[in-house]
Design a protein around this motif. Structure first.
Motif, PDB file in Angstrom:
ATOM      1  N   THR A 197     -11.612   3.658 -10.312  1.00 12.47           N
ATOM      2  CA  THR A 197     -11.313   2.782  -9.354  1.00 12.47           C
ATOM      3  C   THR A 197     -11.170   1.401  -9.983  1.00 12.47           C
ATOM      4  OG1 THR A 197     -12.182   3.858  -7.350  1.00 12.47           O
ATOM      5  CG2 THR A 197     -11.522   1.217  -7.065  1.00 12.47           C
TER       6      THR A 197
ATOM      7  N   LEU B  20       1.238   3.836  -3.453  1.00 12.14           N
ATOM      8  CA  LEU B  20       0.510   5.505  -2.690  1.00 12.14           C
ATOM      9  C   LEU B  20       1.011   5.977  -2.839  1.00 12.14           C
ATOM     10  CD1 LEU B  20      -1.827   4.774   0.656  1.00 12.14           C
ATOM     11  CD2 LEU B  20      -2.365   5.228  -1.709  1.00 12.14           C
TER      12      LEU B  20
ATOM     13  N   PHE C 242      -7.708  -0.365  -5.293  1.00 13.72           N
ATOM     14  CA  PHE C 242      -7.275   0.861  -5.729  1.00 13.72           C
ATOM     15  C   PHE C 242      -7.746   1.970  -6.546  1.00 13.72           C
ATOM     16  CE2 PHE C 242      -3.942   4.158  -7.616  1.00 13.72           C
ATOM     17  CZ  PHE C 242      -3.056   3.645  -6.354  1.00 13.72           C
ATOM     18  N   SER C 243      -7.942   3.391  -6.145  1.00 13.75           N
ATOM     19  CA  SER C 243      -8.749   4.313  -6.726  1.00 13.75           C
ATOM     20  C   SER C 243      -7.527   5.066  -7.032  1.00 13.75           C
ATOM     21  CB  SER C 243     -10.186   4.942  -5.521  1.00 13.75           C
ATOM     22  OG  SER C 243     -10.643   6.040  -6.140  1.00 13.75           O
TER      23      SER C 243
ATOM     24  N   ASP D  22      -5.125  11.971  -3.200  1.00 13.16           N
ATOM     25  CA  ASP D  22      -5.959  11.650  -3.356  1.00 13.16           C
ATOM     26  C   ASP D  22      -6.802  10.214  -3.459  1.00 13.16           C
ATOM     27  OD1 ASP D  22      -6.897  14.418  -1.906  1.00 13.16           O
ATOM     28  OD2 ASP D  22      -7.864  15.200  -3.668  1.00 13.16           O
ATOM     29  N   ALA D  23      -5.583   9.247  -4.096  1.00 12.83           N
ATOM     30  CA  ALA D  23      -5.412   8.412  -4.050  1.00 12.83           C
ATOM     31  C   ALA D  23      -5.934   7.445  -3.001  1.00 12.83           C
ATOM     32  CB  ALA D  23      -3.932   8.053  -5.087  1.00 12.83           C
ATOM     33  N   GLN D  24      -6.501   6.318  -2.944  1.00 12.84           N
ATOM     34  CA  GLN D  24      -6.770   5.244  -1.794  1.00 12.84           C
ATOM     35  C   GLN D  24      -6.237   3.502  -2.645  1.00 12.84           C
ATOM     36  OE1 GLN D  24      -7.993   6.476   1.298  1.00 12.84           O
ATOM     37  NE2 GLN D  24      -7.094   8.804   0.436  1.00 12.84           N
ATOM     38  N   CYS D  25      -6.051   3.079  -1.894  1.00 12.50           N
ATOM     39  CA  CYS D  25      -5.889   1.796  -1.338  1.00 12.50           C
ATOM     40  C   CYS D  25      -6.168   0.922  -1.054  1.00 12.50           C
ATOM     41  CB  CYS D  25      -3.538   1.711  -1.685  1.00 12.50           C
ATOM     42  SG  CYS D  25      -3.280  -0.121  -2.307  1.00 12.50           S
ATOM     43  N   TYR D  26      -6.469  -0.385  -1.027  1.00 15.90           N
ATOM     44  CA  TYR D  26      -6.752  -1.622  -0.066  1.00 15.90           C
ATOM     45  C   TYR D  26      -6.373  -2.726  -0.759  1.00 15.90           C
ATOM     46  CZ  TYR D  26      -9.188  -4.077   3.138  1.00 15.90           C
ATOM     47  OH  TYR D  26      -9.780  -5.536   3.947  1.00 15.90           O
TER      48      TYR D  26
ATOM     49  N   GLU E 215       0.823  -1.637   0.012  1.00 11.39           N
ATOM     50  CA  GLU E 215      -0.435  -0.089  -0.297  1.00 11.39           C
ATOM     51  C   GLU E 215       1.099   0.939  -0.005  1.00 11.39           C
ATOM     52  OE1 GLU E 215      -3.454  -1.689   2.442  1.00 11.39           O
ATOM     53  OE2 GLU E 215      -2.620  -0.560   3.169  1.00 11.39           O
TER      54      GLU E 215
ATOM     55  N   GLY F 238      -8.501   8.851  -6.574  1.00  6.49           N
ATOM     56  CA  GLY F 238      -9.294   9.389  -6.202  1.00  6.49           C
ATOM     57  C   GLY F 238     -10.795   9.563  -5.606  1.00  6.49           C
ATOM     58  N   LYS F 239     -11.598  10.987  -5.622  1.00  2.35           N
ATOM     59  CA  LYS F 239     -13.477  10.773  -5.326  1.00  2.35           C
ATOM     60  C   LYS F 239     -13.726  10.883  -6.685  1.00  2.35           C
ATOM     61  CE  LYS F 239     -12.793  13.366  -0.408  1.00  2.35           C
ATOM     62  NZ  LYS F 239     -13.464  14.670  -0.089  1.00  2.35           N
TER      63      LYS F 239
END
Length: 250
Positions: A67, A37, A59-60, A47-51, A33, A62-63
Motif C-alpha cells: 500500500t 482502478l 492506493f493498495s 482487488d486493488a483499492q483506492c481512496y 479513482e 490488494g489485501k
C-alpha cells in the motif's frame, strides 16, 4: 518473489503517478479513482483499492499487496493533462501499450507544460471579459475599458501567483486591480456602467470548473472531496469579492 515485489512497486509507481497528475490538474475525485482502478485491473489486480482526496491518495494493490500513500500539495486546472492521462489509461486497459510504455508517457505528461504563453492567456482573458460584457447586455462604449480591466486583472493574477504562490492573495490582488481600473475609468469619464465592467472583467477569475467538480463529487458520494473543493471555490469567490469591495468602499 523479489522480482514480483519489484513489479508490484513499479505498478504502484505508475498508477500513483497517473492519479497525482489528474488531481494536480483539477480532475474530479471519482474520475481519479475510477481511472486508477481500471489501470490496476488491466494488470490482473482486481482487488486493488483506492481512496483519493484533493490533498492525497491512498492506493493498495490488494489485501496482501503493498500500500502506498502520496500527498498532493498543488492543484491547478489543466484539462489537457487530464485528457492525456485518460488516453493513456484507455490504451493500457485495451492492451495497446504496456505498463512500461504507459509510465514513460505519464512521466512525459507530468514534465510538459501545456499552458499557453502568458501573453496569450492575458489576451484571451481580455477578450473573454469583453464577450461577457456583451452577454450581460452592457453598452459597447464600455468595451475598451472592460478589455483593459480584464487583461490587467489576469496579468496581475499571473504575476502575483508567480511571486507569492498564494492563491488567495493572487486572486485578491487581481480583483483589486480590476476594481481600481473600472473606478478610475468611470471617474475620468471613459466608462459608464461600472457594475457591468467589473462583473465582466472578473469572470475569467471565477472558479467555475472547481465549483462544478465539487458538485459532481458530492453527487458521486465523495463528500469529503466535494466539501473541500467547495470550500476552496468559496475562498476564491471571497477573494474576488473582497478585492472589489475594498475599491468600492473607498
Amino acid at each position: 518473489m523479489i522480482l514480483k515485489e519489484q513489479d508490484n512497486e513499479f505498478t504502484l509507481d505508475c498508477l500513483l503517478l497517473a492519479g497525482r497528475i489528474m488531481i494536480e490538474s483539477g480532475a474530479e475525485t471519482y474520475r481519479v479513482e475510477d481511472t486508477m482502478l481500471r489501470m490496476a485491473r488491466s494488470q490482473n489486480m482486481p482487488d486493488a483499492q483506492c481512496y483519493a482526496t484533493p490533498t492525497g491518495i491512498i492506493f493498495s494493490l490488494g489485501k496482501t499487496q503493498p500500500t502506498r500513500i502520496t500527498s498532493i500539495s498543488k492543484r491547478i486546472t489543466d484539462l489537457q493533462k487530464i485528457s492525456l492521462v485518460n488516453s493513456v489509461s484507455r490504451r493500457l486497459t485495451s492492451h495497446i501499450i504496456t505498463l512500461e510504455e504507459a509510465y514513460d508517457e505519464l512521466k512525459s505528461i507530468q514534465k510538459t507544460n501545456y499552458f499557453l504563453p502568458n501573453h496569450v492567456q492575458i489576451l484571451a482573458a481580455a477578450l473573454a471579459s469583453g464577450c461577457f460584457l456583451i452577454l450581460f447586455k452592457g453598452i459597447w462604449s464600455d468595451l475598451p475599458i472592460t478589455l483593459v480591466a480584464g487583461g490587467l486583472g489576469f496579468a496581475m493574477l499571473l504575476l502575483m501567483n508567480h511571486l507569492t504562490r498564494v492563491k488567495f492573495f493572487s486572486e485578491f490582488t487581481a480583483s483589486l486591480t480590476i476594481g481600481l481600473v473600472a473606478y478610475l475609468a468611470i471617474g475620468f469619464g471613459y466608462g459608464t456602467q461600472i457594475d457591468k465592467i467589473i462583473i465582466s472583467s472578473v469572470m475569467p477569475l471565477v472558479p467555475g470548473i472547481l465549483i462544478t467538480n465539487a458538485v459532481r463529487d458530492l453527487m458521486a458520494g465523495h463528500l469529503m472531496s466535494g466539501l473541500s473543493k467547495g470550500a476552496e471555490g468559496f475562498l476564491t469567490a471571497f477573494a474576488i469579492g473582497a478585492g472589489i469591495a475594498v475599491i468600492l468602499s473607498f
